[in-house]
Design an enzyme around this catalytic site. Structure first.
Site, short mmCIF file in Angstrom:
data_model
loop_
_atom_site.label_atom_id
_atom_site.label_comp_id
_atom_site.label_asym_id
_atom_site.label_seq_id
_atom_site.Cartn_x
_atom_site.Cartn_y
_atom_site.Cartn_z
N HIS A 152 6.49 4.65 12.50
CA HIS A 152 6.61 4.39 10.94
C HIS A 152 7.65 5.42 10.49
O HIS A 152 7.23 6.71 10.70
CB HIS A 152 5.11 4.57 10.39
CG HIS A 152 5.11 4.87 8.79
ND1 HIS A 152 4.28 3.91 8.12
CD2 HIS A 152 5.75 5.45 8.22
CE1 HIS A 152 4.49 4.05 7.03
NE2 HIS A 152 5.23 5.20 6.79
N ASN B 187 10.30 4.49 2.79
CA ASN B 187 10.04 3.98 3.75
C ASN B 187 11.21 3.01 4.27
O ASN B 187 11.88 2.73 3.25
CB ASN B 187 8.75 2.88 3.93
CG ASN B 187 7.50 3.63 3.59
OD1 ASN B 187 6.69 4.22 4.56
ND2 ASN B 187 6.71 3.54 2.38
N CYS C 297 8.36 9.61 -1.19
CA CYS C 297 7.67 10.84 -0.43
C CYS C 297 7.22 12.05 -1.52
O CYS C 297 8.09 12.66 -2.21
CB CYS C 297 8.70 11.53 0.62
SG CYS C 297 7.64 12.83 1.51
N HIS D 213 10.57 6.98 7.78
CA HIS D 213 11.25 7.01 6.50
C HIS D 213 12.83 7.28 6.53
O HIS D 213 13.46 7.74 7.63
CB HIS D 213 10.58 8.14 5.72
CG HIS D 213 9.33 7.84 4.94
ND1 HIS D 213 8.94 8.06 3.95
CD2 HIS D 213 8.28 7.41 5.83
CE1 HIS D 213 7.80 7.62 3.64
NE2 HIS D 213 7.19 7.15 4.74
N ARG E 32 0.75 -1.29 0.08
CA ARG E 32 0.15 -0.04 -0.18
C ARG E 32 0.84 1.02 -0.02
O ARG E 32 0.96 1.99 -1.16
CB ARG E 32 -0.87 -0.18 1.30
CG ARG E 32 -2.05 0.87 1.28
CD ARG E 32 -1.84 2.33 1.32
NE ARG E 32 -1.41 2.65 2.60
CZ ARG E 32 -0.83 3.82 3.05
NH1 ARG E 32 -0.77 4.81 2.28
NH2 ARG E 32 -0.55 4.08 4.50
N ASP E 33 1.53 1.45 1.08
CA ASP E 33 2.28 2.80 1.24
C ASP E 33 3.56 2.79 0.31
O ASP E 33 3.74 3.77 -0.27
CB ASP E 33 2.80 2.99 2.70
CG ASP E 33 3.49 4.20 2.94
OD1 ASP E 33 3.33 5.13 2.27
OD2 ASP E 33 3.97 4.29 4.04
MG MG Z 1 5.34 5.94 4.52
#
Ligand code: MG
Length: 301
Positions: free
Chosen positions: A209, A251, A242, A211, A17-18
């Site tokens: 979470h 990530n 991003c 990055h 997803r991300d």
């Molecule tokens: Mg992320």
């Protein structure tokens, strides 16, 4: 003196997803299904599969229903999906997701840019959506984006993060992830924020979470470990980016988290070699080299 380390940690895979939503190249439904199936075989117990946002917002994830319905679910794995509103929730429920992810930003500017709503409007919308959720069947995970620092607003007040966290808890979230969405936080800041939030938000699980924009991702994991955090989001191969910082790496990679934990003697339950196989598959999908440290080591060998 002793380091404060848990016996084990849980890693939530967010790559499908991300990660994928930030990749420019179009990935087919079959490829996404294949990736999720591959990840299901690694020992991961949590996979964020897709997002039930309007297809025009995130065209890459327009096949959310098909992916969710075609994956082979493995017992013991929680398959989650991002749900922005009631409509998204209904779509997700039709596909029997195990966990819905409610995401909003602690930064007013970022929230407006991301979902065209104020933070308070987002909270009302999520609250309304949560009223339909059978709590015994579906878990709610809250994610607070830009929880540390924002490219538009600078440092975010911890009180604001705590207030949003309390609202998410009231709505029914069992866990809240604090996300360094743009990768601007340093380990000292992460330690400060998690210490305060842990103190104010008792009775809820907190997750990190991170990055890797400036290479602080793993250091931020370590800083949050010192605050008792034991759930971390990872993206296979470091997939993603991003949208606010062009060319920023994405990530932190799942395999890097697993490798660091295992070398420190912290159990993850994840089989590293299987994960590296998923990495190879991912590299084929996005057709560019992965950004994870581990995949680069493999290449040198
Ligand atoms: Mg992320």
């Amino acid at each position: 003196m002793h380091l404060k380390l848990p016996k084990s940690v849980t890693i939530a895979e967010v790559g499908p997803r991300d990660g994928l939503q930030n990749e420019g190249i179009e990935i087919s439904t079959a490829q996404k299904v294949n990736l999720v199936n591959c990840l299901s075989q690694t020992g991961l117990t949590r996979i964020e599969v897709t997002s039930f946002t309007h297809p025009s917002w995130i065209p890459q994830l327009k096949d959310a229903e098909q992916v969710m319905n075609q994956i082979q679910r493995k017992e013991g794995v929680v398959y989650s999906a991002l749900v922005p509103n009631k409509k998204g929730y209904e779509r997700a429920m039709a596909c029997q997701v195990d966990e819905v992810v409610f995401l909003l930003s602690a930064s007013e500017t970022h929230n407006l840019r991301n979902v065209n709503r104020t933070v308070s409007e987002s909270l009302s919308e999520l609250k309304e959506t949560s009223l339909n959720i059978p709590k015994d069947m579906v878990r709610i995970r809250g994610v607070i984006a830009m929880a540390f620092e924002c490219p538009f607003e600078g440092k975010i007040s911890v009180d604001r993060v705590i207030d949003i966290g309390k609202e998410l808890k009231r709505i029914g979230a069992y866990e809240i992830a604090l996300a360094d969405t743009a990768g601007l936080a340093d380990p000292a800041r992460v330690f400060e924020v998690f210490s305060m939030v842990t103190h104010e938000l008792s009775g809820i699980c907190l997750a990190g979470h991170f990055h890797n924009t400036y290479g602080f991702g793993m250091a931020n994991v370590f800083a949050s470990l010192q605050c008792g955090v034991s759930v971390f989001d990872g993206s296979i191969g470091g997939l993603g980016g991003c949208p606010y910082i062009p060319e920023a790496s994405g990530n932190i990679a799942t395999e890097d988290i697993v490798y660091m934990m295992e070398t420190m003697g912290i159990e993850t339950g994840i089989e590293l070699n299987s994960l590296l196989e998923c990495g190879k598959l991912t590299e084929g999908l996005v057709q560019k080299p992965l950004t994870s440290y581990l995949s680069k080591q493999k290449r040198i060998k």
